[in-house]
Design an enzyme around this catalytic site. Structure first.
Site, PDB file in Angstrom:
ATOM      1  N   ARG A   1       0.829  -1.211   0.000  1.00 51.18           N
ATOM      2  CA  ARG A   1       0.000   0.000   0.000  1.00 51.18           C
ATOM      3  C   ARG A   1       0.861   1.257   0.000  1.00 51.18           C
ATOM      4  NH1 ARG A   1      -5.235  -2.257   3.527  1.00 51.18           N
ATOM      5  NH2 ARG A   1      -6.070  -3.273   1.671  1.00 51.18           N
TER       6      ARG A   1
ATOM      7  N   HIS B   1      -6.781   0.455  -6.756  1.00 51.63           N
ATOM      8  CA  HIS B   1      -6.062  -0.807  -6.523  1.00 51.63           C
ATOM      9  C   HIS B   1      -5.445  -0.870  -5.119  1.00 51.63           C
ATOM     10  CE1 HIS B   1      -2.091   0.687  -8.702  1.00 51.63           C
ATOM     11  NE2 HIS B   1      -2.530   1.561  -7.851  1.00 51.63           N
ATOM     12  N   GLU B   2      -5.109  -2.079  -4.701  1.00 47.70           N
ATOM     13  CA  GLU B   2      -4.589  -2.327  -3.340  1.00 47.70           C
ATOM     14  C   GLU B   2      -5.544  -1.817  -2.258  1.00 47.70           C
ATOM     15  OE1 GLU B   2      -2.166  -4.101  -2.316  1.00 47.70           O
ATOM     16  OE2 GLU B   2      -1.048  -4.465  -4.165  1.00 47.70           O
ATOM     17  N   GLY B   3      -6.827  -1.986  -2.476  1.00 52.25           N
ATOM     18  CA  GLY B   3      -7.813  -1.535  -1.495  1.00 52.25           C
ATOM     19  C   GLY B   3      -8.309  -0.147  -1.825  1.00 52.25           C
TER      20      GLY B   3
END
Lengths: 596, 596
Positions: B298, B441-443
């Site tokens: 993240r 992306h990535e949450g």
């Protein structure tokens, strides 16, 4: 791409015209005497059908195949050639204009909402109409009878297309620096030479002719704004019964990131010394002439902004209701089925935020258009003047709010689509690209904010702002009587008072000679002002929704919740923005380029 | 495209590492003992040179020619094949890893800033490294020695590339619903079958092999999160001395709107029943394993976000300093020359806002990376635990702030370019497209806000938040001593206290059983929290700038003005956001889909 995307909801349009703004009330005026809800709905229905059935399906093909520049000519997507005459058949170019010149004498507020369907379906296609209508309107107002007959008529009939040729490569927004030259000829015409850039629709293979409304400087004219004149300069001029080439060449194509069905071009006038133009209106009055039409042009951009946010909102709503993913908070059992993402509070937040922006903006543009109707056709002189002042005041907001906050709504629509939203298989990214133009063309957001604070709110000693206050207070009283919660009404009234006293404070600075200080936070001021103005729309909509039968109807409940959302989440920001505007915080006034 | 765009300014990087964060202080730890400013600068210099001279010139060609899917394989722009080995030669995949496995034991805070040059030059190219590093790191931490030798080593050496294969078409962010199956075989391997989507780098013609770190469910595993395991599933598996096809096929290409040098694919595993995978770590612990590495992944997105905003900021600044247009307020004489647009206050506002966002975010990601260094390598157990808690707390902010506010900065960079910004001849629109991915992306941002409020700030009875308070107060004291204006220091302390008491209030709601009420305004909470955290960065930077010699240096003056701007324009919003979070305003919790 949801095939059943409504673009705008018909019920929203009817709600605004008949429950919130009382458009049929306009028919008391002689100009609109033949009209009524029936003719309004007929026009709206025809345009909505065109937008849904023809303009919307053409959107993606037009976005995917931008204009090509080949053999000195610009070729646009063939669908434009099919659809442009149909737009004209609907009367979009001139529906608001007098019967005498082929119009339908429809209110602009009806026309603006009708145009919103087209802009939501296909902003680029709508752009052709905006341009033809704007060019026609300039000729109608300032042109000689001969110019009207020669150029306005084919524009209004949709046989020809138009452009607004203002911007030049070296000067961008600075119209004082227009350099294009106009040399007088013995026959009363002019020879035009110079370069223009970002000319939307500056060439195409759709219509047999293009009418460029062009700013240029007559030889010997004074420098600056006061030496700029307005000309009609056709792509092909009329000689006898023929159209002959008028020496305007395409110097380059701008590869726009949106509105891709409508070319944006660099044009060169008079490379062979054979470009003929004709003066429109008075010499050296080109900028005031242009600006006299600016309210409607800017409002047209506001319509495009809200429309582009609207179509994306409806797409996101449909997606959120149909896409299963995850489970409610607290439901940990993986054996239970996934729920549609609309069940997640944060997704509903993003949807309600879009709804509040879209519906607030739509009400604002419809109201501003109604003011334009009154400013032009009201018979009571005082009421007419009042409408004109309010129209002038609200125009920069009606232009900018849909562009800036509409962009925010478009971002949320993309976000709701997740990874799919980031791909060009889905349309939210395309609408995001379209929307971005609206903060740039017809005066950037920075220019609108200077216009609002430096000119509009202080005009006539603050008369327009006083009238706005009266309008908002009358709405607040009505809302209170109808049962809108007191905290909402009070919040809007409080924000209005904050806005008024801030304006007084800043105007005082300006009067004291500190114009820079007055305008320092003009961007923040525009934001604050817009929040209040849009809260006023929501207050009116909530009041209308409470007056409706049956009161538990989901449609009207949604209006009340959107109002509550806007007033409870955005209006509280007014106090801190006002504090900032008063604070004298001047870091960006002080910062030097080498410190950036 | 400015050929001399610095991407990031070297002086900003040095300022953060040596004047604000004291990166050389890390060398007291055994892991970093061989290092010092000299080795940091050598690494940074090499990467910056690569970014400017090779990665940046490749950006536009890669953006213009997205991956092609032909003959079952994905072909990416040939420059990737040229440049990927050079990235590896610089050590970007594993510079922070131990000497024993080929790394350089560099601090992650140095590595993060170095990566920012690459991401600013070419986010897609940087993406290949992020993915290889992430996949390698999972194997390094959880893989058997054999798997490390077989897969981690070629990833770290840059011979192979990696992916994170989490998402499935039917479930998006909901990892509890992973359906991909892993069937145990007698030899200890598994046969994998299923479908994945949005797999960045899922196929390409750059490396001889691709290592897919894949979430799947072992036959008979429990439903939900607790039945998901992590596998290494190579595109080509090792048999003897050969690489043989491992039955993973490309099912489709997602046409991403940005990061276009890096393909995003739908993959199908085991169509022929011959897809082999190997378990990484413990069975059914796939999600916790993945999340153990999540902080760095993240943070990598945060670095990409700030980098993409940074390159656009520098482009807009160069444009504003060189583009003449209009005249200062009050200068009406059209005979005077036009001035560069940086002279207009509103343009400077847009630039200073970008600067405040970019520099605040850069400081935040560097600080968070430094916490990651301490969390991994600190020798004092209490200090290590403190760093871990702070790292966990700040990660959702360091991921989201650069994505969301970086996007705002990218919009401003486009706006400053006016009509040119709206064309694909100029790069701001491309960076805007790149940036949008970072909120997804990535949450997604929604997931980060739930993580922050639902998990991070309440972890350990609020221990992390208490520590954050201590850090901010210590910074405030230092800033006060160094002479940062008292109103700035007090504003940050006040906002911190507001954030703390709001958190207590919301946590109390959650403890009282009203988890939905606690999390209702999680998006607003994240915004409030981010404003405070970034204000802290600016306070530290302003203090460092005041400590510098000579104090009138333009560079340091700029830092102080950026701090003043952020604290005086953003921090005042904290109070009204906090009020909203406390208000119980629940319109979007209450609204039903049919009311939207």
């Amino acid at each position: 791409m949801a095939p059943d995307n409504p673009l705008l909801r018909d019920r929203d349009v009817a709600f605004l015209l008949y429950e919130v703004l009382d458009a049929p009330g306009l028919t008391r005026l002689p100009y609109f005497a033949d009209h009524g809800r029936e003719t309004f709905d007929l026009f709206l229905g025809n345009v909505a059908r065109f937008a849904r059935e023809l303009a919307y399906p053409a959107y993606r093909p037009m976005d995917e195949s931008p204009p090509r520049f080949e053999g000195g000519r610009v070729h646009v997507h063939p669908r434009v050639k099919e659809l442009y005459p149909r737009l004209s058949a609907l009367g979009l170019q001139n529906a608001t204009r007098p019967y005498a010149i082929g119009g339908q004498q429809l209110p602009y507020c009806v026309h603006a909402l009708a145009s919103a369907y087209v802009a939501a379906a296909n902003a680029a296609l709508g752009g052709y109409v905006l341009l033809a209508a704007g060019a026609g309107r300039l000729l109608e107002t300032f042109g000689s009878d001969e110019l009207k007959e020669r150029y306005m008529r084919p524009l209004y009939e949709g046989r020809w297309a138009g452009t607004m040729a203002l911007t030049e490569p070296h000067a961008g927004s600075s119209l004082a620096d227009v350099r294009t030259r106009a040399t007088p000829m013995p026959d009363g015409s002019y020879r035009i030479s110079g370069a223009k850039i970002f000319i939307s629709g500056g060439d195409q293979d759709v219509t047999e002719n293009i009418v460029h409304m062009t700013l240029a400087r007559i030889d010997g004219a004074p420098a600056g704004i006061k030496g700029v004149s307005l000309f009609v300069v056709p792509k092909r001029r009329i000689e006898g019964n023929e159209l002959v080439d008028n020496d305007i060449t395409v110097a380059g194509v701008i590869h726009k990131i949106g509105w891709r069905g409508l070319p944006s071009l660099a044009l060169s006038y008079g490379d062979r010394g054979d470009c003929h133009g004709w003066l429109v209106g008075e010499p050296n009055r080109g900028i005031p002439h242009m600006f006299q039409m600016m309210n409607e042009a800017r409002l047209g951009i506001g319509v495009a902004g809200v429309a582009t946010a609207s179509v994306a909102y409806h797409e996101a709503l449909a997606y959120a209701c149909s896409r299963p993913q995850g489970r409610p908070l607290g439901q940990k059992d993986p054996a239970t089925p996934q729920v549609p993402i609309v069940e997640h509070a944060d997704v509903r937040r993003m949807l309600l935020r879009q709804k509040a922006i879209v519906e607030g903006a739509l009400c604002l543009v419809a109201r501003t258009a109604l003011l334009a109707d009154l400013a032009e056709h009201e018979i009571d002189a005082a009421a007419k003047e009042r409408a004109r002042l309010l129209l002038d005041l609200l125009t920069p907001v009606a232009k900018t709010f849909p562009a800036e906050r509409g962009f925010e709504a478009n971002v949320l629509a993309l976000q709701i689509h997740g990874g799919y939203g980031y791909s060009s298989e889905y349309l939210p990214e395309a609408w995001l690209r379209d929307q971005k133009l609206n903060s740039i063309h017809e005066g950037t957001t920075g220019i609108q904010s200077l216009d609002l604070l430096g000119r509009k709110v202080v005009a006539g000693g603050g008369a327009a702002l006083r009238m706005l206050g009266e309008e908002v207070r009358a709405s607040a009283e009505r809302a209170r009587r109808r049962g809108v919660p007191a905290d909402l009404v009070d919040a809007v009234l409080g924000a209005l008072a904050t806005c008024e006293s801030l304006t007084m404070h800043l105007a005082g600075k300006g009067l004291g000679g500190d114009v820079e200080g007055m305008l320092l936070h003009s961007a923040d001021y525009l934001e604050l002002f817009s929040i209040v103005v849009v809260a006023w729309q929501h207050l009116d909509m909530a009041a209308a929704a409470l007056g409706a039968d049956p009161p538990t109807d989901a449609f009207h409940a949604g209006k009340r919740l959107a109002a509550a959302y806007w007033i409870r989440t955005e209006v509280p920001r007014v106090a801190s923005i006002a504090e900032l505007c008063r604070s004298g915080e001047d870091s960006y006034a002080r910062i030097r380029p080498e410190e950036l």
